[in-house]
Structures are given as structure tokens and as C-alpha cells.
Design an enzyme around this catalytic site. Structure first.
Site, PDB file in Angstrom:
ATOM      1  N   HIS A 196     -43.711  59.227  41.185  1.00  0.00           N
ATOM      2  CA  HIS A 196     -42.354  59.720  41.416  1.00  0.00           C
ATOM      3  C   HIS A 196     -41.346  58.585  41.206  1.00  0.00           C
ATOM      4  O   HIS A 196     -40.338  58.753  40.500  1.00  0.00           O
ATOM      5  CB  HIS A 196     -42.249  60.272  42.837  1.00  0.00           C
ATOM      6  CG  HIS A 196     -40.876  60.724  43.236  1.00  0.00           C
ATOM      7  ND1 HIS A 196     -40.494  62.046  43.227  1.00  0.00           N
ATOM      8  CD2 HIS A 196     -39.791  60.029  43.678  1.00  0.00           C
ATOM      9  CE1 HIS A 196     -39.228  62.147  43.635  1.00  0.00           C
ATOM     10  NE2 HIS A 196     -38.797  60.929  43.921  1.00  0.00           N
ATOM     11  N   GLU A 197     -41.618  57.422  41.802  1.00  0.00           N
ATOM     12  CA  GLU A 197     -40.689  56.299  41.688  1.00  0.00           C
ATOM     13  C   GLU A 197     -40.620  55.771  40.259  1.00  0.00           C
ATOM     14  O   GLU A 197     -39.544  55.413  39.763  1.00  0.00           O
ATOM     15  CB  GLU A 197     -41.090  55.173  42.650  1.00  0.00           C
ATOM     16  CG  GLU A 197     -40.970  55.532  44.123  1.00  0.00           C
ATOM     17  CD  GLU A 197     -39.576  55.995  44.513  1.00  0.00           C
ATOM     18  OE1 GLU A 197     -38.590  55.511  43.915  1.00  0.00           O
ATOM     19  OE2 GLU A 197     -39.457  56.849  45.407  1.00  0.00           O
ATOM     20  N   HIS A 200     -38.324  57.861  38.248  1.00  0.00           N
ATOM     21  CA  HIS A 200     -36.913  57.483  38.400  1.00  0.00           C
ATOM     22  C   HIS A 200     -36.553  56.345  37.455  1.00  0.00           C
ATOM     23  O   HIS A 200     -35.472  56.331  36.859  1.00  0.00           O
ATOM     24  CB  HIS A 200     -36.629  57.050  39.836  1.00  0.00           C
ATOM     25  CG  HIS A 200     -36.490  58.189  40.799  1.00  0.00           C
ATOM     26  ND1 HIS A 200     -35.828  59.358  40.494  1.00  0.00           N
ATOM     27  CD2 HIS A 200     -36.920  58.332  42.083  1.00  0.00           C
ATOM     28  CE1 HIS A 200     -35.845  60.161  41.538  1.00  0.00           C
ATOM     29  NE2 HIS A 200     -36.511  59.571  42.514  1.00  0.00           N
ATOM     30  N   HIS A 206     -33.971  63.532  40.760  1.00  0.00           N
ATOM     31  CA  HIS A 206     -34.699  64.504  41.579  1.00  0.00           C
ATOM     32  C   HIS A 206     -34.625  65.893  40.967  1.00  0.00           C
ATOM     33  O   HIS A 206     -33.554  66.358  40.576  1.00  0.00           O
ATOM     34  CB  HIS A 206     -34.143  64.525  43.003  1.00  0.00           C
ATOM     35  CG  HIS A 206     -34.557  63.340  43.806  1.00  0.00           C
ATOM     36  ND1 HIS A 206     -33.659  62.516  44.453  1.00  0.00           N
ATOM     37  CD2 HIS A 206     -35.786  62.819  44.060  1.00  0.00           C
ATOM     38  CE1 HIS A 206     -34.318  61.545  45.062  1.00  0.00           C
ATOM     39  NE2 HIS A 206     -35.598  61.702  44.841  1.00  0.00           N
ATOM     40  N   CYS A 207     -35.770  66.551  40.883  1.00  0.00           N
ATOM     41  CA  CYS A 207     -35.856  67.878  40.258  1.00  0.00           C
ATOM     42  C   CYS A 207     -35.406  68.956  41.241  1.00  0.00           C
ATOM     43  O   CYS A 207     -35.816  68.976  42.399  1.00  0.00           O
ATOM     44  CB  CYS A 207     -37.282  68.157  39.807  1.00  0.00           C
ATOM     45  SG  CYS A 207     -37.464  69.764  38.994  1.00  0.00           S
ATOM     46  N   CYS A 212     -42.207  70.507  41.723  1.00  0.00           N
ATOM     47  CA  CYS A 212     -42.365  69.409  40.776  1.00  0.00           C
ATOM     48  C   CYS A 212     -42.582  68.088  41.502  1.00  0.00           C
ATOM     49  O   CYS A 212     -42.101  67.882  42.617  1.00  0.00           O
ATOM     50  CB  CYS A 212     -41.103  69.328  39.908  1.00  0.00           C
ATOM     51  SG  CYS A 212     -41.058  67.990  38.698  1.00  0.00           S
ATOM     52  N   CYS A 231     -42.894  69.538  36.446  1.00  0.00           N
ATOM     53  CA  CYS A 231     -42.541  70.846  35.899  1.00  0.00           C
ATOM     54  C   CYS A 231     -42.241  70.667  34.407  1.00  0.00           C
ATOM     55  O   CYS A 231     -42.082  69.527  33.935  1.00  0.00           O
ATOM     56  CB  CYS A 231     -41.331  71.424  36.639  1.00  0.00           C
ATOM     57  SG  CYS A 231     -39.748  70.669  36.185  1.00  0.00           S
ATOM     58  N   CYS A 234     -39.114  68.411  33.548  1.00  0.00           N
ATOM     59  CA  CYS A 234     -39.328  66.975  33.754  1.00  0.00           C
ATOM     60  C   CYS A 234     -40.410  66.433  32.826  1.00  0.00           C
ATOM     61  O   CYS A 234     -40.357  65.265  32.411  1.00  0.00           O
ATOM     62  CB  CYS A 234     -39.674  66.705  35.222  1.00  0.00           C
ATOM     63  SG  CYS A 234     -38.295  67.040  36.346  1.00  0.00           S
TER      64      CYS A 234
END
Length: 302
Positions: A196-197, A200, A206-207, A212, A231, A234
Site C-alpha cells: 500500500h505504501e 503511494h 487512496h482508492c 482495493c 482494483c 488502481c
């Protein structure tokens, strides 16, 4: 429980865009990749579901922000992309601040991410964060602290025994820090936060479209509900940033899950302060995700 459900047209526009150049770019994707990504706006899809909110403390409610569709991602003037001489992702096992990571960043690094077992508090007004990243500097940090099975128990050994103030240049607090037992759940949670990071750092915000990996999470329960997969909207962003075959990427992920024979550095509470051993990779918690990937591969390879 509240369900955030966008219309088919809204999701289609978020994924493909109405910009003729980006539409043409999308139409040049492999037919299987288009078929998988089009699942984003299929109401009956069992691969990509809507975002669900379970409490007022969930991320979208607590931290309102504008959604980012593919066109906005593509046009972002501050977005960085890998280059031939800056294409490596480094994971640094420390617990330090972003400025320190920036100083430690190798010349060929696209980004460097620090990992720690110490809880992170970016400012006094926040309860905690699982991770934090700087898009412009290509650095990020995240904490395993709350992912251990014993964090919320009375027997947790990582609690600070005595309050001690140190200077910003004193990193001794990170020496010999407590490491919990490495379980498949801890590994799954950590993979979610780390990827996740890094997302970024690649420019993905952020989705707010579908369930997601890039959804924000404000507490552990919400983080656990967040899937490990991107998703389609993304996924297209990441593919645009890096360039990869989705089929080959998903096959590689299945191989990683199946390759239990490869040892992974690990520690148990009994020897956590004496160094790491090589333990079998715990992947029991990845079973559901593997089944999801296999379903996606079936769509991709029709």
C-alpha cells in the site's frame, strides 16, 4: 454497514477515461487484461466488490479526500516513474523517520521503505498509523507493531517500560527491539501495508472506487477487511507506472505463495532478542487470495 456503490458509467470512466488518448491506450492492452479490468464495472462481478463501511471511524468517513481516477493519476505532474538508473525498491529494516531514509537512499533506488516493530505516531493528534510515505522523496516507513497476535494483550513484551526522551539523531531505541512470533496473519497484514505504501510512492492515492489494497485504513479491523489485490482502476495505474504483463505478474504471485520451501527470516518470542533464524514461510492466511488470483488468471487466459 454502509455500501459505497458507484454506477457502471462512473467506474468505466474512472478506469478508461473519456480522453481519446487514454481510451486508445486502454484499447491497446491485451484482450485478457481488458477483460479482467472491465470486471470493475460489471455489477455481477465476483472478483471486485464495492467498498463497505462498518463504523464511523473507518477511513473514508474520518479522512474525506477527493477520489483519483486513472486520468488524474496519469496527468499528475508530481507523479514519479521508475527509470533505467532508478528502478530498485529497497526495504530497510530499521525504525526511523523519513528524513533518515532519504539520506540512506541508494543512487539507483526508485524508493526505499523502512520497516519497524515500533508503533508510529506522525503527530500528537493521531492515534497511530500503520505506515507513511513521501511521494516526492521516494521514501516510506511502516510498522509491524500492531500486527502481532500479542500486541493488544497484557503479556506484550514490546511496551515501553520507562518513558525516555531522546534527541532526533539518537536511534538507540531501535536496538534489540522486541520481535513477535512471525505468523501467516502477521505476514499477510505486513504485505498489505508495505505494498500500500509503495503504491503511494508510485503516485496512487487512496482508492474510493472499489474494495482495493489502496483503500485507507484507520484501524486494524478495517485493515484486515482490505484485500491484498488492487482494483482494476488502481491496477491500471500501477501497470502504467511500471509496465508489466498482468498474467505473468499473477503467475509469479501464485509461485511465491506456493514456494513454501524458501526460508524467510523470522523470529519467535523466545529468541527475538538474539537474532533471526530461517523459518518456513507461513502462508496459510494467503489461501483465499491465491484462489482469487487463480480466478483472475482464468479470466485473463480465456
Amino acid at each position: 454497514m454502509q455500501i459505497i456503490r458507484h454506477s457502471e458509467q462512473t467506474l468505466k470512466t474512472a478506469l478508461i477515461s473519456k480522453n481519446p488518448v487514454l481510451v486508445s491506450q486502454y484499447e491497446k492492452l491485451d484482450a485478457g487484461e481488458q477483460r479482467l479490468m472491465n470486471e470493475a464495472f460489471q455489477p455481477a462481478s465476483d472478483l471486485f466488490g464495492p467498498i463497505t463501511l462498518h463504523s464511523p471511524s473507518d477511513w473514508i468517513t474520518s479522512h474525506p479526500e477527493a477520489p483519483q481516477d486513472f486520468e488524474q493519476f496519469f496527468s499528475d505532474p508530481y507523479r514519479k516513474t521508475p527509470s533505467p538508473d532508478k528502478r530498485s525498491i529497497y526495504i530497510q529494516s530499521i525504525g526511523d523517520i523519513l528524513k533518515f531514509l532519504k539520506k540512506k537512499k541508494p543512487e539507483d533506488a526508485f524508493c526505499i521503505v523502512g520497516i519497524t516493530m515500533i508503533d508510529l505516531y506522525p503527530r500528537d493528534s493521531w492515534n497511530f498509523v500503520f505506515g507513511q510515505a513521501s511521494l516526492t522523496d521516494g521514501v516510506g516507513i511502516f510498522s509491524f507493531a500492531r500486527y502481532g497476535s500479542d500486541f493488544y494483550s497484557m503479556r506484550y513484551e514490546g511496551k515501553v517500560k520507562k518513558l525516555k526522551k531522546t534527541s532526533s539523531s539518537d536511534y538507540s531505541i531501535f536496538n534489540n527491539y522486541y520481535i513477535p512470533e512471525i505468523t501467516s496473519v502477521l505476514l499477510l497484514r505486513s504485505c498489505k501495508t508495505l505494498t500500500h505504501e509503495i503504491g503511494h510512492i508510485f503516485g496512487l492515492r487512496h482508492c474510493q472506487w472499489l474494495a482495493c489494497l489502496m483503500q485507507g485504513s484507520n484501524h486494524l479491523e478495517e485493515a484486515d477487511r482490505r484485500p491484498l489485490n488492487l482494483c482494476p482502476i488502481c491496477l491500471r495505474k500501477l501497470q502504467c507506472a511500471i509496465g508489466f504483463s498482468i498474467v505473468e505478474r499473477y503467475k509469479a504471485l501464485v509461485r511465491w505463495i506456493d514456494d513454501e520451501s524458501s526460508g524467510t527470516p523470522g523470529a519467535t518470542p523466545e529468541h527475538s532478542r538474539e537474532g533471526n533464524g530461517n523459518l518456513p514461510k507461513p502462508v496459510e492466511a494467503f489461501k483465499e487470495w491465491k484462489e482469487w488470483i487463480i480466478k483472475c488468471l482464468a479470466v485473463l487466459q480465456k
